[in-house]
Design an enzyme around this catalytic site. Structure first.
Site, mmCIF file in Angstrom:
data_model
loop_
_atom_site.group_PDB
_atom_site.id
_atom_site.type_symbol
_atom_site.label_atom_id
_atom_site.label_comp_id
_atom_site.label_asym_id
_atom_site.label_seq_id
_atom_site.Cartn_x
_atom_site.Cartn_y
_atom_site.Cartn_z
ATOM 1 C CB CYS A 1 15.083 25.444 -16.210
ATOM 2 S SG CYS A 1 13.974 26.611 -16.639
ATOM 3 C CB CYS B 1 -4.957 23.603 -20.472
ATOM 4 S SG CYS B 1 -5.579 22.339 -19.058
ATOM 5 C CB CYS C 1 9.921 25.851 -15.106
ATOM 6 S SG CYS C 1 10.130 23.827 -16.305
ATOM 7 C CB CYS D 1 14.583 23.006 -19.455
ATOM 8 S SG CYS D 1 13.061 22.821 -19.326
ATOM 9 C CB CYS E 1 9.527 25.253 -19.688
ATOM 10 S SG CYS E 1 10.898 25.938 -19.088
HETATM 11 ZN ZN LIG Z 1 12.067 24.601 -17.546
#
Ligand SMILES: [Zn+2]
Length: 174
Positions: A94, A163, A91, A143, A140
């Site tokens: 984060c 995707c 990510c 976060c 995610c």
């Molecule tokens: Zn994240």
């Protein structure tokens, strides 16, 4: 309301709550077979929670647009599209590990595509009814940053196509 009625009401509420918790339907299970369900914790129980003002200081404008405003990058615009090296896609906000390079495939869509997340609880799913389409949004799990959507027209072994927006991720070489 007298005291007896009040006590009876409280007792009835407690019994209802216990029965609901014990027999509640597994509502989130139907969304996708691999994304995190409501009672699962993110990896290591880690959570990153910030205000939009704080995120704006950390993220580039295009990252903020995708991750925090649920935007979509232009197809074919991400440099992550062509990466097939040994490594992990994390990510961008984060650094939570999201996808292993082995789960990446060429979908021909212009967006980085994967058939499964690196761990079941790395991402979480939510129903997205935007633009009159019913899609499953993928975020995610640490976060809550918007990553993209999941579709059921992917390759084996899962049949799923995650995707993703390359803008929302970074590639870390193994
Ligand atoms: Zn994240």
């Amino acid at each position: 309301m007298n005291r007896t009625t009040l006590l009876f009401t409280i007792a009835a509420l407690i019994i209802s709550a216990v029965l609901f918790i014990a027999f509640r339907p597994k509502m989130t299970k139907a969304m996708t077979p691999v994304a995190q369900t409501a009672d699962e914790k993110p990896p290591g129980g880690r959570r990153v929670v910030k205000t939009n003002a704080e995120w704006k200081k950390i993220l580039k404008p295009d990252q903020f647009y995708v991750l925090r405003e649920k935007g979509t990058e232009r197809a074919g615009s991400s440099s992550l599209n062509d990466i097939h090296e040994d490594g992990t896609f994390v990510c961008a906000a984060c650094k939570n590990p999201l996808f292993d390079y082995k789960a990446k495939f060429e979908s021909g869509t212009g967006w980085p595509s994967f058939f499964q997340p690196i761990a079941k609880n790395a991402v979480k799913a939510a129903k997205d009814g935007a633009f009159g389409m019913v899609r499953t949004e993928i975020m995610c799990s640490v976060c809550d940053g918007h990553l993209g959507h999941v579709f059921d027209d992917g390759p084996k072994p899962t049949g799923l196509r995650y995707c993703m927006n390359g803008t929302a991720m970074q590639f870390v070489k193994n």
